[in-house]
Design a protein around this motif. Sequence first.
Motif, PDB file in Angstrom:
ATOM      1  N   GLY A   1      13.653  -4.952  -9.817  1.00 24.89           N
ATOM      2  CA  GLY A   1      13.263  -5.946  -9.016  1.00 24.89           C
ATOM      3  C   GLY A   1      11.899  -5.408  -8.325  1.00 24.89           C
ATOM      4  O   GLY A   1      11.115  -4.975 -10.030  1.00 24.89           O
ATOM      5  N   ILE A   2      11.311  -4.841  -7.504  1.00 26.16           N
ATOM      6  CA  ILE A   2       9.885  -5.000  -7.200  1.00 26.16           C
ATOM      7  C   ILE A   2       9.633  -3.951  -6.513  1.00 26.16           C
ATOM      8  O   ILE A   2      10.208  -3.275  -5.714  1.00 26.16           O
ATOM      9  N   GLY A   3       8.218  -2.983  -7.265  1.00 25.79           N
ATOM     10  CA  GLY A   3       7.735  -1.339  -6.969  1.00 25.79           C
ATOM     11  C   GLY A   3       7.301  -1.012  -7.980  1.00 25.79           C
ATOM     12  O   GLY A   3       7.671  -1.529  -9.512  1.00 25.79           O
TER      13      GLY A   3
ATOM     14  N   GLY B   1      15.805  -0.668  -9.785  1.00 24.05           N
ATOM     15  CA  GLY B   1      14.953  -0.685  -8.967  1.00 24.05           C
ATOM     16  C   GLY B   1      14.771   1.049  -8.179  1.00 24.05           C
ATOM     17  O   GLY B   1      15.344   1.719  -8.137  1.00 24.05           O
ATOM     18  N   GLY B   2      14.205   0.745  -6.987  1.00 21.61           N
ATOM     19  CA  GLY B   2      13.808   1.371  -6.138  1.00 21.61           C
ATOM     20  C   GLY B   2      14.699   1.587  -4.945  1.00 21.61           C
ATOM     21  O   GLY B   2      15.373   0.740  -4.715  1.00 21.61           O
ATOM     22  N   ASP B   3      14.458   2.780  -4.257  1.00 22.91           N
ATOM     23  CA  ASP B   3      16.311   3.027  -3.494  1.00 22.91           C
ATOM     24  C   ASP B   3      15.391   1.725  -1.579  1.00 22.91           C
ATOM     25  O   ASP B   3      16.379   1.046  -1.156  1.00 22.91           O
ATOM     26  N   GLY B   4      14.748   1.152  -1.890  1.00 25.76           N
ATOM     27  CA  GLY B   4      13.633   0.348  -0.853  1.00 25.76           C
ATOM     28  C   GLY B   4      14.154  -0.931  -1.429  1.00 25.76           C
ATOM     29  O   GLY B   4      14.925  -1.426  -0.687  1.00 25.76           O
ATOM     30  N   ASP B   5      13.917  -1.020  -2.449  1.00 27.96           N
ATOM     31  CA  ASP B   5      14.372  -2.446  -3.347  1.00 27.96           C
ATOM     32  C   ASP B   5      16.207  -2.798  -3.056  1.00 27.96           C
ATOM     33  O   ASP B   5      16.127  -3.609  -2.659  1.00 27.96           O
TER      34      ASP B   5
ATOM     35  N   PHE C   1       9.155   4.375   0.048  1.00 25.98           N
ATOM     36  CA  PHE C   1       8.964   3.032  -0.702  1.00 25.98           C
ATOM     37  C   PHE C   1       7.108   3.643  -1.471  1.00 25.98           C
ATOM     38  O   PHE C   1       6.240   3.413  -0.792  1.00 25.98           O
ATOM     39  N   GLY C   2       7.666   3.745  -3.123  1.00 23.79           N
ATOM     40  CA  GLY C   2       6.376   3.698  -3.639  1.00 23.79           C
ATOM     41  C   GLY C   2       5.625   2.930  -3.718  1.00 23.79           C
ATOM     42  O   GLY C   2       4.152   2.989  -3.159  1.00 23.79           O
ATOM     43  N   LEU C   3       5.055   1.934  -4.007  1.00 23.08           N
ATOM     44  CA  LEU C   3       4.346   0.610  -4.516  1.00 23.08           C
ATOM     45  C   LEU C   3       3.312   0.329  -3.295  1.00 23.08           C
ATOM     46  O   LEU C   3       2.181   0.315  -3.382  1.00 23.08           O
TER      47      LEU C   3
END
Length: 312
Positions: free
Chosen positions: A60-62, A103-107, A136-138
């Motif tokens: 995903g994105i991040g 992917g991340g936890d947000g993703d 959200f890291g990115l």
Amino acid sequence: MSAFSAIGEEREIDREEFTPGLEPQPTWCPGCGDFGVLKALKQALPEVGRTPDETMLVTGIGCSGKLNSYLDSYGFHTIHGRSLPVARAAKLANPGLEVIAAGGDGDGYGIGGNHFMHTARENHDMTYIVFNNEIFGLTKGQTSPTSPKGHKSKTQPHGSAKEPLRPLSLSLTSGASYVARTAAVNPNQAKEILTEAMNHDGFAHVDFLTQCPTWNKDARQYVPYIDVQDSDDYDFDPTDRREAAEMMHETEDALHEGKVLTGRFYVDEDRPSYQQEKQRIGEMPDEPLAERYFDGDYEWERSYDMFLDKHK
Ligand SMILES: Cc1ncc(C[n+]2csc(CCOP(=O)(O)OP(=O)(O)O)c2C)c(N)n1
Ligand code: SF4
């Protein structure tokens, strides 16, 4: 040579085969937990006997989504929260591939939460790694679904008023057949858990605690961690749904009280995967769908008629 002939080949696999020539050095911040996921994955793939051309990684994105750039395999860097539907399609079309979504936890728990629940419910055969850094890291540290209540960020300057999501419990109740938690600071366990997850037939969800030293200063580095399988303080049967649910609940509470519990929380080796269920009811052929695209003689029209006949 077709894309399929490499699958099943027996040979020694070196983890360095997964290091790409183009971007061999990740650009994550120093100390980022994401390095731990990459390392564990590169170690686990040879353990399960997979080469880069037998592996499909969908992200995903991040910051976590960059994993795709740093692992040499087939890959697909999708849009935010959408790694799972793409991974599902890849696995259904070409079941011989080792399919990993990440992917991340947000993703995965936020924007892609709907896909998470339904991919678990349908028990799609894949490994899903969620880089859980509790923010959200990115996009520079905003509150995410796993941020603890009271966590301050630019989006929640007075502290989050919300209870965090319970990823392990959600996974279990949705229907995942393998649920584990590991941490970047525990590389041996991370490698073992990813190996088990990839060997598992069905939806294997790994909540991977990845510290973000840049934007989540509040977060501990997830040490000291406890492996619930190694500790005498915990005695539960991960094949028993009720006992697993209780242990997960305790684990999710403990994380925000300073205790990092990790390990395998639920394992069901008997549940058929989505593909097996579809084959059982005659809606999926035994021959991989992807191979048809490489067979110029395949009669598409006839197969469509056969399908309609079967479902009259
Ligand atoms: C549809 C959509 N909405 C919002 C964004 C902006 N965005 C990019 S990454 C991201 C969150 C990343 O956090 P997480 O998924 O936890 O991954 P991390 O960066 O921590 O690895 C957001 C909101 C986007 N790219 N696409
Ligand atoms: S911002 Fe955080 S999650 Fe992103 S690379 Fe840096 S340390 Fe890792």
